[in-house]
Design an enzyme around this catalytic site. Structure first.
Site, PDB file in Angstrom:
ATOM      1  N   ARG A 210      10.704 -35.375 -80.308  1.00 18.80           N
ATOM      2  CA  ARG A 210      11.095 -35.893 -78.990  1.00 18.80           C
ATOM      3  C   ARG A 210      12.569 -36.317 -78.949  1.00 18.80           C
ATOM      4  NH1 ARG A 210       5.624 -39.210 -77.227  1.00 18.80           N
ATOM      5  NH2 ARG A 210       4.724 -37.484 -76.081  1.00 18.80           N
TER       6      ARG A 210
ATOM      7  N   GLY B 120       2.532 -35.851 -78.316  1.00 19.52           N
ATOM      8  CA  GLY B 120       3.347 -36.208 -79.465  1.00 19.52           C
ATOM      9  C   GLY B 120       2.656 -35.897 -80.782  1.00 19.52           C
TER      10      GLY B 120
ATOM     11  N   GLY C 205      -0.248 -36.291 -72.148  1.00 18.41           N
ATOM     12  CA  GLY C 205      -0.858 -36.667 -70.868  1.00 18.41           C
ATOM     13  C   GLY C 205      -0.103 -36.060 -69.692  1.00 18.41           C
TER      14      GLY C 205
HETATM   15  N1  LIG Z   1     -12.181 -38.276 -85.005  1.00 17.84           N
HETATM   16  C1  LIG Z   1     -11.151 -39.103 -84.820  1.00 17.84           C
HETATM   17  N2  LIG Z   1     -11.318 -40.426 -84.950  1.00 17.84           N
HETATM   18  C2  LIG Z   1     -10.263 -41.280 -84.780  1.00 17.84           C
HETATM   19  N3  LIG Z   1      -9.004 -40.866 -84.464  1.00 17.84           N
HETATM   20  C3  LIG Z   1      -8.800 -39.551 -84.313  1.00 17.84           C
HETATM   21  C4  LIG Z   1      -9.849 -38.609 -84.479  1.00 17.84           C
HETATM   22  N4  LIG Z   1      -9.343 -37.382 -84.270  1.00 17.84           N
HETATM   23  C5  LIG Z   1      -8.028 -37.552 -84.001  1.00 17.84           C
HETATM   24  N5  LIG Z   1      -7.691 -38.848 -84.036  1.00 17.84           N
HETATM   25  C6  LIG Z   1      -6.334 -39.437 -83.862  1.00 17.84           C
HETATM   26  O1  LIG Z   1      -5.851 -39.155 -82.589  1.00 17.84           O
HETATM   27  C7  LIG Z   1      -4.456 -39.412 -82.608  1.00 17.84           C
HETATM   28  C8  LIG Z   1      -3.782 -38.612 -81.540  1.00 17.84           C
HETATM   29  O2  LIG Z   1      -4.347 -38.922 -80.282  1.00 17.84           O
HETATM   30  P1  LIG Z   1      -3.581 -38.743 -78.900  1.00 17.84           P
HETATM   31  O3  LIG Z   1      -2.478 -39.739 -78.802  1.00 17.84           O
HETATM   32  O4  LIG Z   1      -4.632 -38.755 -77.861  1.00 17.84           O
HETATM   33  O5  LIG Z   1      -2.953 -37.275 -79.044  1.00 17.84           O
HETATM   34  P2  LIG Z   1      -1.585 -36.682 -78.489  1.00 17.84           P
HETATM   35  O6  LIG Z   1      -0.454 -37.619 -78.882  1.00 17.84           O
HETATM   36  O7  LIG Z   1      -1.460 -35.339 -79.128  1.00 17.84           O
HETATM   37  O8  LIG Z   1      -1.765 -36.614 -76.996  1.00 17.84           O
HETATM   38  C9  LIG Z   1      -4.005 -39.054 -83.985  1.00 17.84           C
HETATM   39  O9  LIG Z   1      -3.261 -40.115 -84.522  1.00 17.84           O
HETATM   40  C10 LIG Z   1      -5.307 -38.824 -84.774  1.00 17.84           C
HETATM   41  O10 LIG Z   1      -5.320 -39.456 -86.022  1.00 17.84           O
HETATM   42  O1  LIG Z   2       3.187 -40.353 -76.065  1.00 16.91           O
HETATM   43  C1  LIG Z   2       3.054 -40.200 -74.852  1.00 16.91           C
HETATM   44  O2  LIG Z   2       2.016 -39.569 -74.299  1.00 16.91           O
HETATM   45  P1  LIG Z   2       1.049 -38.508 -75.066  1.00 16.91           P
HETATM   46  O3  LIG Z   2       0.394 -39.220 -76.240  1.00 16.91           O
HETATM   47  O4  LIG Z   2       0.054 -38.150 -73.994  1.00 16.91           O
HETATM   48  O5  LIG Z   2       1.927 -37.356 -75.466  1.00 16.91           O
HETATM   49  C2  LIG Z   2       4.095 -40.674 -73.867  1.00 16.91           C
HETATM   50  O6  LIG Z   2       5.202 -41.253 -74.526  1.00 16.91           O
HETATM   51  C3  LIG Z   2       3.455 -41.661 -72.888  1.00 16.91           C
HETATM   52  O7  LIG Z   2       2.970 -42.760 -73.580  1.00 16.91           O
HETATM   53  P2  LIG Z   2       1.761 -43.629 -72.968  1.00 16.91           P
HETATM   54  O8  LIG Z   2       0.519 -42.751 -72.996  1.00 16.91           O
HETATM   55  O9  LIG Z   2       1.645 -44.855 -73.844  1.00 16.91           O
HETATM   56  O10 LIG Z   2       2.151 -43.963 -71.540  1.00 16.91           O
END
Ligand SMILES: Nc1ncnc2c1ncn2[C@@H]1O[C@H](COP(=O)(O)OP(=O)(O)O)[C@@H](O)[C@H]1O
Ligand SMILES: O=C(OP(=O)(O)O)[C@H](O)COP(=O)(O)O
Length: 394
Positions: A36, A351, A374
């Site tokens: 990022r 992320g 998101g």
């Molecule tokens: N089965 C699980 N139980 C708990 N945490 C999980 C599981 N599968 C994935 N995760 C966690 O989800 C996190 C990412 O979630 P999220 O923020 O929703 O994804 P992104 O940033 O890609 O949108 C990772 O740190 C990962 O360790």
């Molecule tokens: O990491 C972010 O979103 P993402 O986990 O959906 O990619 C953005 O920085 C937004 O963060 P937020 O979901 O705490 O508002």
């Protein structure tokens, strides 16, 4: 895009409040993935080259309106200085007299990084006083924080009502690429949703069911669905009050003819740690005092097959706790399947998903890695992004 961009305004000598998404993963005070930060460089460099004074603002994590020492942006300022080859000053606040004093000392081309905007309760409430305080620091507002564009917060939305407001180059690129992929999606169109932000992502599924041919569920999100199917999930991540909703989604998928794929097996652990005891179990056999931290090999194989037959795949959220080697297999299998499918247009969002692809050295095999999780999902659902809507029209 019908919104003005940073290229449409005069920046020479101007104070430019540039909202970026520096919400990078950190471990023990170290940045573990800088995608990022790198993604924001073209806009920052552009403003510098035009003779603007760059005032950068970002959130980091979810400190909930209070100062959390580990969520200060100081390590980001250090890394950004290295990447730009120029000192980036770091403010200890995000507005007010101390920040104004720092801004007053800035020369053309200088860069200042404000403190985490979420240390203030007004940020997430989109408080107009806070938005005005941010606006007082600058002459122009640039929003390059695509990853936070789905949030109507003081630094992403409110401020745009008080200054000339334009998009940054990353924002523009993201909207362009995602818009093109979606305007007439190639089919089969598959969405893969995983990760841990169950509350945020579960609603997205409803809208995605209107658009996709296949929906694949993994990660922590999956276990609310597994529970909805009537199976026990032990200590796995579970959102009790979303179980009924999960049931309605499965029903809706059936009615719409969307193929809904759920884990058929899992890697369970007796502890959330690298040293935990683990075993592979069928999804209906998760032991009561264990937690599922990755999809199992049968699930990975099933998902691989669906991916290979798809023409467009959007992937948001890892399949397991990929940060730990023992639970990285499912996420790696999905990443590899995408990398091997040359005919599949792959859009990776979020992320952590981006970090996972980077970790497996497969980033260059993906068609587009979005800096927003998101945000990209909401955009693909057809929702308006408040951080974009608030910008000036062309
Ligand atoms: N089965 C699980 N139980 C708990 N945490 C999980 C599981 N599968 C994935 N995760 C966690 O989800 C996190 C990412 O979630 P999220 O923020 O929703 O994804 P992104 O940033 O890609 O949108 C990772 O740190 C990962 O360790
Ligand atoms: O990491 C972010 O979103 P993402 O986990 O959906 O990619 C953005 O920085 C937004 O963060 P937020 O979901 O705490 O508002």
């Amino acid at each position: 895009m019908n919104k003005k961009s940073v290229k449409d305004v005069d920046l020479k000598g101007k104070r430019v409040f540039c909202r970026v998404d520096f919400n990078v993963p950190m471990k023990d005070g170290k940045i573990t993935d800088e995608t990022r930060i790198r993604a924001a460089l073209p806009t920052i460099q552009y403003i510098m080259d035009q003779g603007g004074k760059v005032i950068l603002a970002s959130h980091l994590g979810r400190p909930k309106g209070a100062v959390v020492e580990e969520m200060r942006l100081t390590p980001v300022a250090t890394r950004l200085s290295e990447l730009l080859g120029k000192e980036v000053k770091k403010a200890d606040e995000a507005y007010g007299d101390s920040v104004k004093a720092l801004v007053d000392t800035m020369n053309e081309g200088d860069v200042l990084l404000l403190e985490n905007v979420r240390f203030y309760p007004g940020e997430e409430k989109n408080d107009s006083e806070l938005a005005k305080s941010f606006a007082e620091l600058a002459d122009v507002y640039v929003n390059d924080a695509f990853g936070a564009a789905h949030r109507a917060h003081a630094s992403t939305e409110g401020i745009a009502h008080h200054l000339p407001a334009v998009s940054g180059l990353l924002m523009e690129k993201e909207l362009d690429v995602l818009g093109k992929a979606l305007s007439n999606p190639e089919r089969p169109f598959t969405a893969i949703i995983g990760g841990a932000k169950v509350k945020d992502k579960i609603g997205v599924i409803d809208n995605l069911l209107e658009k996709v041919d296949n929906l694949i569920i993994g990660g922590g999100l999956a276990y609310t669905f597994v529970k909805a199917q009537g199976h026990e999930v032990g200590k796995s991540l579970l959102e009790e009050d979303k179980i009924e909703l999960a049931k309605t989604f499965m029903q809706k998928a059936e009615e719409k003819g969307v193929k809904f794929y759920m884990p058929v097996d899992a890697i369970v652990a007796d502890d959330f740690s690298e040293t935990a005891n683990t075993k592979e179990v069928a999804i209906e056999e998760i032991p009561s005092d264990w937690e599922a931290l990755d999809i199992g090999p049968k699930t990975a194989e099933l998902y691989r097959g669906v991916i290979k037959e798809s023409k467009l795949v959007i992937w948001n959220g890892p399949m397991g706790v990929f940060e730990m080697e023992k639970f990285a297999g499912g996420t790696k299998a999905v990443a590899e399947a995408l990398a091997e499918s040359a005919d599949t247009y792959s859009v990776i969002g979020g992320g952590d998903s981006a970090a996972a692809v980077e970790k497996f050295n497969l980033a260059d095999k993906m068609s587009h890695i979005s800096t927003g999780g998101g945000a990209s999902l909401e955009f693909m659902e057809g929702k308006a992004l408040p951080g974009v809507v608030a910008l000036n029209d062309k």
